[in-house]
Write a protein that holds these residues in place. Structure first.
Motif, mmCIF file in Angstrom:
data_model
loop_
_atom_site.group_PDB
_atom_site.id
_atom_site.type_symbol
_atom_site.label_atom_id
_atom_site.label_comp_id
_atom_site.label_asym_id
_atom_site.label_seq_id
_atom_site.Cartn_x
_atom_site.Cartn_y
_atom_site.Cartn_z
ATOM 1 N N ASN A 160 0.823 -1.175 -0.032
ATOM 2 C CA ASN A 160 -0.158 -0.195 -0.057
ATOM 3 C C ASN A 160 0.918 1.294 0.050
ATOM 4 O O ASN A 160 0.426 2.107 -0.730
ATOM 5 N N ILE A 161 1.974 1.089 0.863
ATOM 6 C CA ILE A 161 2.849 2.342 0.836
ATOM 7 C C ILE A 161 3.488 2.781 -0.459
ATOM 8 O O ILE A 161 3.660 3.726 -1.075
ATOM 9 N N ALA B 202 8.295 9.237 -8.849
ATOM 10 C CA ALA B 202 7.709 7.924 -8.308
ATOM 11 C C ALA B 202 8.922 7.157 -7.723
ATOM 12 O O ALA B 202 8.634 6.440 -6.363
ATOM 13 N N LEU B 203 10.016 7.085 -8.526
ATOM 14 C CA LEU B 203 10.932 6.412 -7.977
ATOM 15 C C LEU B 203 11.640 7.174 -6.497
ATOM 16 O O LEU B 203 12.113 6.244 -5.436
ATOM 17 N N LEU B 204 11.848 8.530 -6.561
ATOM 18 C CA LEU B 204 12.503 8.935 -5.329
ATOM 19 C C LEU B 204 11.391 9.081 -3.967
ATOM 20 O O LEU B 204 11.787 8.712 -3.115
ATOM 21 N N ALA B 205 9.969 8.918 -4.458
ATOM 22 C CA ALA B 205 9.149 8.834 -3.329
ATOM 23 C C ALA B 205 9.122 7.356 -2.872
ATOM 24 O O ALA B 205 9.052 7.153 -1.536
ATOM 25 N N ILE B 206 9.271 6.274 -3.717
ATOM 26 C CA ILE B 206 9.365 4.935 -2.984
ATOM 27 C C ILE B 206 10.570 4.865 -2.396
ATOM 28 O O ILE B 206 10.756 4.142 -1.452
ATOM 29 N N ALA B 207 11.726 5.391 -2.982
ATOM 30 C CA ALA B 207 12.983 5.304 -2.203
ATOM 31 C C ALA B 207 12.794 6.007 -0.774
ATOM 32 O O ALA B 207 13.331 5.249 0.325
ATOM 33 N N VAL B 208 12.291 7.254 -0.554
ATOM 34 C CA VAL B 208 12.351 7.795 0.820
ATOM 35 C C VAL B 208 11.116 6.785 1.593
ATOM 36 O O VAL B 208 11.462 6.768 2.812
ATOM 37 N N SER B 209 10.092 6.069 0.815
ATOM 38 C CA SER B 209 9.344 5.541 1.865
ATOM 39 C C SER B 209 9.764 4.251 2.377
ATOM 40 O O SER B 209 9.584 3.854 3.345
ATOM 41 N N ARG B 210 10.692 3.784 1.364
ATOM 42 C CA ARG B 210 11.206 2.396 1.948
ATOM 43 C C ARG B 210 12.451 2.642 3.205
ATOM 44 O O ARG B 210 12.409 1.890 4.057
ATOM 45 N N ILE B 211 12.980 4.014 3.161
ATOM 46 C CA ILE B 211 13.934 4.120 4.202
ATOM 47 C C ILE B 211 13.143 4.481 5.324
ATOM 48 O O ILE B 211 13.425 3.845 6.506
ATOM 49 N N TYR B 213 9.864 3.175 6.082
ATOM 50 C CA TYR B 213 9.557 2.171 6.553
ATOM 51 C C TYR B 213 10.565 1.155 7.092
ATOM 52 O O TYR B 213 9.961 0.683 8.138
ATOM 53 N N ASN B 214 11.622 1.182 6.651
ATOM 54 C CA ASN B 214 12.644 0.298 7.381
ATOM 55 C C ASN B 214 13.055 0.701 8.782
ATOM 56 O O ASN B 214 13.290 0.098 9.519
ATOM 57 N N LYS B 215 12.881 2.217 8.898
ATOM 58 C CA LYS B 215 12.982 2.617 10.150
ATOM 59 C C LYS B 215 11.890 2.486 11.110
ATOM 60 O O LYS B 215 11.971 3.242 12.146
#
Lengths: 241, 218
Positions: A160-161, B202-211, B213-215
């Protein structure tokens, strides 16, 4: 050689066939998805509201596409631009494609085409220039969707994220674009003011939905915000241009 | 084994898409055959050279970027009917948001398809009605008074859509938003190729989200 005319009955017939095809495909997917929605337990009222709000939302952009047809018609007649902007096309692509080919043939876009060969060349460029994307849909969509599904199945929360991030990436690009003209001075701020008005109307709708419990607004908040901001852009442009 | 809804959408979607491609290619063929006028190849190639490198790239990027957002049925339909960024994608997002369904769910898939199908039908009918009534409508549509309204469709659309998504996910939104605003301030000419920047955002947003999310911050 048959007499050529950019507004000939033949071109209207060809266009009509394609337009009917597009309508048939849309209707097919609409019925199929609506049936599945019922099987999934989605309320009939939700389906009807989705249809009504999508229809309302579409009117203003569709009129803008019609303006694109009118723009191209001065050069290519009515039927072919009608066809191109009903299937696959967008004015941002069709106009450069026509211009590029016309320039190669030393033709002016200010005059209507009278030569069938020139018209044919432009028709080929407009068609071939836009086709690769749809080939990728035909042969690659199942694989792409499979990739998305595996992300979702591995970790639903991250799925979802991931999707929200894609939406926000797209929205960010278009929001950023609003700032492209601010070096022009006050008129360059018009798109930003219009976007802020749209956001403000959306905010008011949000308050009406959550605080005043006007639930029907949920489906219509975006079309109302968009049309309200478009109407407001008229006095805004008058004041700032 | 029984076919799932998704399998069935792929099956019919491919048939409709293959037919659409065939019909689209037949249009210039029909024009050339009917008028006995095949264009000189050099003009077609020169014309294509002016647009194909950028539009073939954008076309492929659009499929990769938008198909996860639109769902299976929505993608098959919207890539035939066109006008994705200015119409089909926002329409689908709005419908899923209003119906409170996730884009990754089957409910999201069908709501998105219903919205896109409705939008395609309405667009086709509006254009058809407009062409038939052009004599009456042209003076109104091209009046200078209404011109700013049509010039500002994108800000009017993304202002409303943006505030919903940004307020829902401010932590994800901030980095791509700041990046894009700075990029367009520094290189305003990029506005003409915004389609290429959508996957960058989109790639930038996904990268920031992943960081984040992992934290554990999302």
């Amino acid at each position: 050689m048959t007499d050529f005319n950019v507004n000939s009955g033949f071109l209207y017939i060809v266009t009509a066939v394609i337009v009917v095809f597009v309508l048939a495909q849309s209707l097919f997917f609409l019925v199929k998805a609506a049936r599945r929605a019922r099987e999934l337990g989605i309320a009939g009222a939700t389906i009807r509201k989705t249809i009504a709000s999508s229809a309302l939302f579409t009117i203003a952009p569709a009129v803008a596409i019609l303006l694109g047809v009118i723009t191209l018609s001065k050069f290519m007649g009515l039927p072919f631009p009608w066809l191109r902007l009903s299937v696959l096309g967008a004015l941002t692509y069709e106009l450069p494609a026509a211009t590029s080919t016309a320039t190669a043939m030393n033709l002016s876009l200010a005059q209507q085409i009278t030569d069938a060969k020139a018209f044919g060349a432009i028709a080929w460029v407009m068609t071939l220039g836009i086709i690769p994307g749809i080939f990728l849909v035909l042969f690659g969509l199942k694989k792409i969707q499979g990739g998305v599904m595996s992300i979702k199945n591995k970790d639903p929360k991250w799925g979802n994220i991931f999707m929200d991030s894609m939406f926000l990436g797209m929205i960010s690009a278009f929001m950023g674009m609003l700032f492209a003209d601010i070096r022009l001075g006050v008129p360059g701020f018009i798109p930003i003011v219009v976007a802020v008005i749209s956001a403000a109307i959306m905010g008011i709708c949000g308050v009406l939905i959550k605080v005043c419990k006007i639930k029907w607004l949920e489906q219509y908040a975006l079309p109302i915000s968009m049309l309200g901001a478009m109407a407001a852009s008229i006095p805004v442009t008058w004041l700032m241009a | 084994m029984k076919k799932t809804y998704n399998d069935s959408v792929h099956f019919y979607g491919r048939i409709w898409t293959a037919t659409a491609i065939l019909m689209l290619l037949m249009v210039p063929v029909a024009i050339c055959v009917h008028y006995h006028a095949w264009p000189e190849m050099q003009y077609v190639l020169k014309g294509l050279l002016g647009v194909a490198p950028i539009y073939w790239t954008v076309g492929i990027i659009e499929v990769l970027t938008y198909s996860p957002m639109l769902g299976t049925g929505g993608t098959y339909l919207s890539f035939v009917t066109g006008n994705l960024t200015n119409l089909k994608v926002p329409c689908a997002l709005n419908a899923m948001e209003a119906a409170k369904v996730s884009a990754t769910s089957e409910e999201g898939e069908v709501v998105s398809t219903i919205a896109i199908a409705t939008s395609s039908i309405v667009t086709t009918l509006v254009i058809a009605a407009g062409v038939l009534l052009l004599g009456y409508l042209q003076p109104i549509l091209e009046s200078p008074v209404l011109a700013p309204a049509f010039e500002n469709i994108m800000p009017a659309l993304f202002g409303g859509l943006g505030v919903v998504y940004i307020s829902k996910n401010p932590k994800i939104a901030i980095a791509p938003l700041v990046f894009m605003v700075l990029l367009f301030l520094l290189v305003p000419s990029l506005a003409s190729s915004v389609g290429i920047l959508v996957p960058v955002g989109a790639l930038l947003a996904i990268a920031v989200s992943r960081i984040l999310y992992n934290k554990g911050k999302l």
